[in-house]
Write a protein that holds these residues in place. Structure first.
Motif, short mmCIF file in Angstrom:
data_model
loop_
_atom_site.label_atom_id
_atom_site.label_comp_id
_atom_site.label_asym_id
_atom_site.label_seq_id
_atom_site.Cartn_x
_atom_site.Cartn_y
_atom_site.Cartn_z
N TRP A 168 0.69 -1.04 -0.19
CA TRP A 168 0.12 0.12 -0.06
C TRP A 168 0.83 1.29 0.04
CZ3 TRP A 168 0.39 -3.63 3.86
CH2 TRP A 168 0.67 -3.06 5.26
N GLY A 169 2.28 0.93 -0.15
CA GLY A 169 3.37 2.19 -0.06
C GLY A 169 3.76 2.23 1.17
N LYS A 170 5.12 2.22 1.28
CA LYS A 170 5.92 2.06 2.38
C LYS A 170 5.64 3.54 3.26
CE LYS A 170 10.60 3.30 0.46
NZ LYS A 170 11.97 2.65 0.51
N HIS A 171 5.62 4.61 2.61
CA HIS A 171 5.41 5.87 3.38
C HIS A 171 4.10 6.40 3.71
CE1 HIS A 171 9.63 6.21 2.44
NE2 HIS A 171 9.53 6.30 1.48
N SER A 172 3.09 5.45 3.19
CA SER A 172 1.73 5.59 3.49
C SER A 172 1.09 5.44 4.72
CB SER A 172 0.86 4.78 2.39
OG SER A 172 -0.54 5.27 2.10
N PHE A 173 0.20 5.99 5.09
CA PHE A 173 -0.62 5.91 6.52
C PHE A 173 -0.77 4.23 6.52
CE2 PHE A 173 -1.57 10.41 5.89
CZ PHE A 173 -0.90 10.87 6.60
N ARG A 177 -3.68 0.51 4.54
CA ARG A 177 -3.63 -1.02 4.40
C ARG A 177 -5.13 -1.49 3.99
NH1 ARG A 177 -4.66 -5.35 7.80
NH2 ARG A 177 -3.35 -7.43 7.25
N LEU A 178 -4.95 -2.38 2.83
CA LEU A 178 -6.31 -2.98 2.38
C LEU A 178 -7.29 -1.91 1.61
CD1 LEU A 178 -7.47 -5.27 5.28
CD2 LEU A 178 -5.75 -5.74 3.40
N LYS A 179 -6.80 -0.85 1.63
CA LYS A 179 -7.59 0.27 0.87
C LYS A 179 -6.92 1.08 -0.20
CE LYS A 179 -9.76 1.80 5.45
NZ LYS A 179 -9.72 2.96 6.41
N ARG A 180 -5.52 0.68 -0.13
CA ARG A 180 -4.69 1.53 -1.41
C ARG A 180 -3.53 0.47 -1.77
NH1 ARG A 180 0.29 4.09 -1.83
NH2 ARG A 180 0.47 5.84 -3.05
N VAL A 181 -3.12 0.46 -3.18
CA VAL A 181 -2.54 -0.38 -3.76
C VAL A 181 -1.13 0.66 -4.54
CG1 VAL A 181 -2.03 -2.01 -5.35
CG2 VAL A 181 -4.14 -2.23 -4.33
N ALA A 182 -0.30 0.67 -3.92
CA ALA A 182 1.04 1.33 -4.55
C ALA A 182 1.36 0.78 -5.89
CB ALA A 182 2.24 1.24 -3.58
N TRP A 183 1.87 1.45 -6.76
CA TRP A 183 2.48 1.01 -8.07
C TRP A 183 2.98 -0.29 -8.14
CZ3 TRP A 183 7.31 0.53 -9.53
CH2 TRP A 183 8.40 0.87 -8.89
N GLY A 187 -1.27 -7.17 -7.25
CA GLY A 187 -1.21 -8.52 -7.35
C GLY A 187 -0.63 -9.05 -5.76
N ILE A 188 -0.25 -8.27 -4.96
CA ILE A 188 0.05 -8.64 -3.77
C ILE A 188 -0.85 -8.75 -2.82
CG2 ILE A 188 2.01 -8.16 -1.85
CD1 ILE A 188 3.29 -8.82 -4.27
N ASN A 189 -1.23 -9.90 -1.98
CA ASN A 189 -2.31 -10.11 -0.94
C ASN A 189 -1.56 -9.29 0.35
OD1 ASN A 189 -3.98 -11.03 0.95
ND2 ASN A 189 -4.07 -12.93 0.07
N GLN A 190 -2.22 -8.16 0.63
CA GLN A 190 -1.97 -7.36 1.73
C GLN A 190 -2.15 -8.05 3.08
OE1 GLN A 190 -3.29 -3.44 1.57
NE2 GLN A 190 -2.50 -3.06 -0.68
N THR A 191 -2.99 -8.95 3.15
CA THR A 191 -3.35 -9.59 4.33
C THR A 191 -2.33 -10.61 4.68
OG1 THR A 191 -4.77 -11.57 3.53
CG2 THR A 191 -5.64 -9.53 4.03
#
Length: 325
Positions: A168-173, A177-183, A187-191
């Motif tokens: 979801w982005g390493k510098h992101s809040f 998590r589970l709400k945003r997908v970084a570039w 395809g990555i399962n965030q859970t």
């Protein structure tokens, strides 16, 4: 009286409490750390901001006399071992005078790593199959996210994948998590992702952010940027006025650089019981890198490599947004 609200916020977060933030208001933060991200400059810079206020940690000149590491006198064995393991064979006389004592280091950070979240390791290993595990860094800018990624890549073998950032982005809040997908997170399962959350001593972090803002730190005026990291405007005499700024981790405007720091880690504090992760101090990567890498690797079920590899140069590289860091 100044920064009382920021100081209260600082005390509220257990993440920040481990970094001595209760003394934040007592320190004149109008200092800058010089040099790059080599092993030596990071070690001296981290301590000198406290113990040598006003002193320079600039790179040595080519004309300075070199001293073999093996010939250094009155230097703690632990510091010598770090320099030796980092493949440094000699340093200048000037650099030798800047080496912190082990007493300096332990008085600030203790004599062993402080890692939060170790109780979640077993939960993660039970929850995610070894081949499905993905791990990687999260943290504010200038907190060692690239360093932990490289240290894990060099020293930890897992059946899954070591990513260079949270999906979801390493510098992101943390709330993204589970709400945003970084570039890079498609395809990555965030859970199934296990983040290593990096946190840096706020004193040295503010200096790093002022020195290299990554093009994501925006000030209201040239005056504010020039006087970074001061938290109070000195040109205002009749009242206390903080220095507002925007840190591009969501576009929020903060009362000060310290407020941005507290807000970001406050988000992680709010989310910390919801999913497994480790919180790791940047300073522990410098002074206990081998031990921290082993703990983090074993936490996610990995196998530590036989010979530990230090990161010798700048973990950030020197291209793009990292140029000059």
């Amino acid at each position: 009286r100044r920064l009382s609200s920021s100081n209260r916020s600082c005390r509220d977060f257990s993440y920040i409490a481990i970094l001595l933030c209760s003394s934040m208001v007592l320190f004149n933060v109008g200092l800058y750390i010089g040099g790059n991200s080599s092993s030596f400059n990071e070690i001296t810079g981290t301590i000198s901001i406290y113990s040598k206020a006003g002193a320079s940690t600039s790179n040595s000149s080519s004309s300075s006399k070199q001293i073999e590491i093996s010939n250094l006198k009155n230097t703690n064995e632990h510091i010598l071992r770090i320099l030796d393991n980092a493949k440094l064979t000699s340093i200048s006389e000037e650099q030798a005078t800047q080496l912190p004592t082990w007493k300096d280091i332990t008085s600030m950070y203790g004599d062993k790593p402080v890692i939060h979240g170790l109780e979640t390791c077993e939960q993660y290993r039970k929850m995610v199959k070894p081949e499905d595990r993905t791990i990687g860094p999260a943290g504010l800018f200038n907190t060692g996210t690239n360093l932990i990624w490289k240290m894990m890549t060099n020293n930890c073998n897992i059946d899954g994948e070591i990513l260079w950032q949270a999906p979801w982005g390493k510098h992101s809040f943390a709330s993204n998590r589970l709400k945003r997908v970084a570039w890079s997170g498609e395809g990555i399962n965030q859970t199934e992702f296990f983040p290593f959350v990096m946190i840096k001593d706020p004193f040295s972090w503010m200096n790093s952010q002022c020195r290299h803002g990554y093009g994501v730190t925006f000030w209201n005026s040239d005056y504010d940027e020039k006087h970074c990291p001061k938290l109070i405007r000195e040109n205002i005499r009749d009242r206390d006025e903080t220095v507002p700024m925007t840190l591009f981790t969501g576009g929020k405007t903060h009362d000060s650089l310290l407020d941005a720091y507290n807000y970001w880690y406050g988000e992680w504090e709010a989310e910390r019981t919801k999913f497994p992760h480790l919180s790791i101090r940047y300073e522990d990567l410098l002074f206990h890198g081998k031990e921290v890498s082993r703990i983090a690797c074993e936490c996610v079920g990995g196998n530590v490599t036989t010979e530990f590899q230090y990161e010798l140069g700048s973990a950030k590289g020197s291209d793009g947004s990292h140029e000059g860091a």
